[in-house]
Write a protein that holds these residues in place. Structure first.
Motif, PDB file in Angstrom:
ATOM      1  N   LEU A   1       8.169   3.915  -1.594  1.00  9.97           N
ATOM      2  CA  LEU A   1       6.773   3.524  -1.765  1.00  9.97           C
ATOM      3  C   LEU A   1       6.528   2.136  -1.184  1.00  9.97           C
ATOM      4  O   LEU A   1       5.490   1.898  -0.559  1.00  9.97           O
ATOM      5  CB  LEU A   1       6.391   3.551  -3.245  1.00  9.97           C
ATOM      6  CG  LEU A   1       6.285   4.936  -3.886  1.00  9.97           C
ATOM      7  CD1 LEU A   1       6.090   4.815  -5.393  1.00  9.97           C
ATOM      8  CD2 LEU A   1       5.153   5.727  -3.289  1.00  9.97           C
ATOM      9  N   GLU A   2       7.471   1.232  -1.400  1.00 10.14           N
ATOM     10  CA  GLU A   2       7.310  -0.114  -0.844  1.00 10.14           C
ATOM     11  C   GLU A   2       7.274  -0.081   0.681  1.00 10.14           C
ATOM     12  O   GLU A   2       6.492  -0.796   1.300  1.00 10.14           O
ATOM     13  CB  GLU A   2       8.436  -1.037  -1.334  1.00 10.14           C
ATOM     14  CG  GLU A   2       8.377  -1.374  -2.801  1.00 10.14           C
ATOM     15  CD  GLU A   2       7.267  -2.345  -3.171  1.00 10.14           C
ATOM     16  OE1 GLU A   2       6.642  -2.952  -2.284  1.00 10.14           O
ATOM     17  OE2 GLU A   2       7.019  -2.495  -4.381  1.00 10.14           O
ATOM     18  N   ALA A   3       8.107   0.771   1.267  1.00  9.07           N
ATOM     19  CA  ALA A   3       8.123   0.901   2.730  1.00  9.07           C
ATOM     20  C   ALA A   3       6.810   1.499   3.225  1.00  9.07           C
ATOM     21  O   ALA A   3       6.263   1.056   4.244  1.00  9.07           O
ATOM     22  CB  ALA A   3       9.302   1.764   3.168  1.00  9.07           C
ATOM     23  N   LYS A   5       3.919   1.268   1.733  1.00  5.55           N
ATOM     24  CA  LYS A   5       2.920   0.218   1.561  1.00  5.55           C
ATOM     25  C   LYS A   5       2.967  -0.767   2.732  1.00  5.55           C
ATOM     26  O   LYS A   5       1.925  -1.113   3.302  1.00  5.55           O
ATOM     27  CB  LYS A   5       3.159  -0.519   0.247  1.00  5.55           C
ATOM     28  CG  LYS A   5       2.222  -1.674   0.021  1.00  5.55           C
ATOM     29  CD  LYS A   5       2.567  -2.420  -1.251  1.00  5.55           C
ATOM     30  CE  LYS A   5       1.729  -3.675  -1.390  1.00  5.55           C
ATOM     31  NZ  LYS A   5       2.120  -4.466  -2.558  1.00  5.55           N
ATOM     32  N   ALA A   6       4.162  -1.176   3.111  1.00  7.65           N
ATOM     33  CA  ALA A   6       4.314  -2.116   4.227  1.00  7.65           C
ATOM     34  C   ALA A   6       3.800  -1.513   5.529  1.00  7.65           C
ATOM     35  O   ALA A   6       3.128  -2.196   6.318  1.00  7.65           O
ATOM     36  CB  ALA A   6       5.771  -2.534   4.365  1.00  7.65           C
ATOM     37  N   GLU A   9      -0.050  -1.429   5.422  1.00  8.21           N
ATOM     38  CA  GLU A   9      -0.604  -2.771   5.615  1.00  8.21           C
ATOM     39  C   GLU A   9      -0.483  -3.215   7.068  1.00  8.21           C
ATOM     40  O   GLU A   9      -1.405  -3.803   7.627  1.00  8.21           O
ATOM     41  CB  GLU A   9       0.099  -3.766   4.687  1.00  8.21           C
ATOM     42  CG  GLU A   9      -0.289  -3.581   3.237  1.00  8.21           C
ATOM     43  CD  GLU A   9       0.516  -4.428   2.277  1.00  8.21           C
ATOM     44  OE1 GLU A   9       1.619  -4.902   2.646  1.00  8.21           O
ATOM     45  OE2 GLU A   9       0.036  -4.616   1.138  1.00  8.21           O
ATOM     46  N   ASN A  33      -0.212   1.533  -4.328  1.00  7.75           N
ATOM     47  CA  ASN A  33      -0.060   0.402  -5.244  1.00  7.75           C
ATOM     48  C   ASN A  33      -0.018   0.873  -6.693  1.00  7.75           C
ATOM     49  O   ASN A  33       0.779   0.368  -7.494  1.00  7.75           O
ATOM     50  CB  ASN A  33      -1.187  -0.618  -5.048  1.00  7.75           C
ATOM     51  CG  ASN A  33      -0.987  -1.464  -3.825  1.00  7.75           C
ATOM     52  OD1 ASN A  33       0.137  -1.791  -3.448  1.00  7.75           O
ATOM     53  ND2 ASN A  33      -2.080  -1.830  -3.189  1.00  7.75           N
ATOM     54  N   ILE A  36       3.387   2.406  -7.350  1.00  5.49           N
ATOM     55  CA  ILE A  36       4.399   1.354  -7.475  1.00  5.49           C
ATOM     56  C   ILE A  36       4.316   0.725  -8.861  1.00  5.49           C
ATOM     57  O   ILE A  36       5.347   0.525  -9.525  1.00  5.49           O
ATOM     58  CB  ILE A  36       4.235   0.288  -6.371  1.00  5.49           C
ATOM     59  CG1 ILE A  36       4.622   0.875  -5.015  1.00  5.49           C
ATOM     60  CG2 ILE A  36       5.070  -0.963  -6.693  1.00  5.49           C
ATOM     61  CD1 ILE A  36       4.276   0.003  -3.826  1.00  5.49           C
ATOM     62  N   ASP A  37       3.109   0.415  -9.309  1.00  9.57           N
ATOM     63  CA  ASP A  37       2.930  -0.164 -10.641  1.00  9.57           C
ATOM     64  C   ASP A  37       3.444   0.779 -11.727  1.00  9.57           C
ATOM     65  O   ASP A  37       4.121   0.363 -12.666  1.00  9.57           O
ATOM     66  CB  ASP A  37       1.462  -0.499 -10.905  1.00  9.57           C
ATOM     67  CG  ASP A  37       0.963  -1.659 -10.069  1.00  9.57           C
ATOM     68  OD1 ASP A  37       1.799  -2.405  -9.510  1.00  9.57           O
ATOM     69  OD2 ASP A  37      -0.270  -1.820  -9.973  1.00  9.57           O
ATOM     70  N   THR A  40       7.245   0.934 -11.620  1.00  6.87           N
ATOM     71  CA  THR A  40       7.797  -0.332 -12.101  1.00  6.87           C
ATOM     72  C   THR A  40       7.743  -0.409 -13.622  1.00  6.87           C
ATOM     73  O   THR A  40       8.720  -0.807 -14.270  1.00  6.87           O
ATOM     74  CB  THR A  40       7.043  -1.530 -11.482  1.00  6.87           C
ATOM     75  OG1 THR A  40       7.152  -1.454 -10.056  1.00  6.87           O
ATOM     76  CG2 THR A  40       7.599  -2.849 -11.976  1.00  6.87           C
TER      77      THR A  40
END
Length: 51
Positions: A1-3, A5-6, A9, A33, A36-37, A40
């Motif tokens: 998910l972080e990848a 998101k990057a 963006e 996002n 991810i939240d 987390t």
């Protein structure tokens, strides 16, 4: 998910997306996002249980 998101963006800032692509990515970013939240918070809950 972080990848993801990057990548989103980066694409949004690139200035190379069509209007349809821009709209799609703009709608996907808040969803990513939120995921991810959510993940987390779940990770934090599980780490407290494991403690």
């Amino acid at each position: 998910l972080e990848a993801e998101k990057a990548r989103i963006e980066e694409l949004l800032c690139s200035g190379t997306l069509s209007v349809d692509e821009l709209t799609g990515k703009s709608k996907r970013l808040p969803a990513v996002n939120d995921l991810i939240d959510e993940k987390t918070m779940r990770w934090l809950e599980l780490s407290e249980i494991e403690g």
